[in-house]
Design a protein around this motif. Structure first.
Motif: not given
Length: 150
Positions: A26-29, A54-59, A69-76
């Motif tokens: 997710v960070l990479e994309i 699970k994993d979680i990311i705070k930015i 958001l669309n890219k994240i939806a593909i992975i997660a």
């Protein structure tokens, strides 16, 4: 019950319910590599009642675009996006695999026109449960774990 010590952000984005071992992808994309001044908190293999782990990311100081958001939806596909302001959740967004995805997935078919011409890729989501996509140009179908994100 486990207690976690995770840095609280004043404003920014929390990406929650990422499948385990997918946070780095997710960070990479998102193109996040830690080079800017934002604080990034990454939790991997955290306990989850719903998911087991699970994993979680705070930015800090980051608001995601619709394309991100669309890219994240593909992975997660079950991820939740929390928009934080003044240390409080101001908005919750459940990601959703869009019906049409443009310029986010590279076609895996080596004969596809998108691999040889400067064409914006376009895919259709054809199965939301198994996360499956169909290329607009060559009509080849791919599962989410088979696609390469741009």
């Amino acid at each position: 019950m486990r207690a976690y010590k995770v840095y609280a952000i004043e404003r920014g984005t929390v990406i929650d319910h990422i499948p385990k071992k997918k946070a780095l992808q997710v960070l990479e994309i998102l193109g996040i590599d830690g080079d800017d001044d934002s604080i990034i908190t990454l939790g991997m293999n955290m306990h989850s009642e719903k998911m087991g782990s699970k994993d979680i990311i705070k930015i800090e100081n980051k608001k995601l675009t619709r394309h991100e958001l669309n890219k994240i939806a593909i992975i997660a596909p079950n991820a939740t996006i929390n928009i934080i302001d003044e240390h409080k959740v101001k908005e919750k967004i459940k990601v959703k695999v869009p019906r049409v995805i443009e310029n986010a997935i590279k076609c895996g078919n080596p004969k596809c026109v998108t691999r040889h011409q400067p064409v914006i890729t376009k895919f259709y989501s054809i199965d939301s449960e198994e996360i499956k996509f169909k290329c607009h140009y060559c009509e080849k179908e791919f599962y989410a774990d088979e696609v390469q994100l741009l």
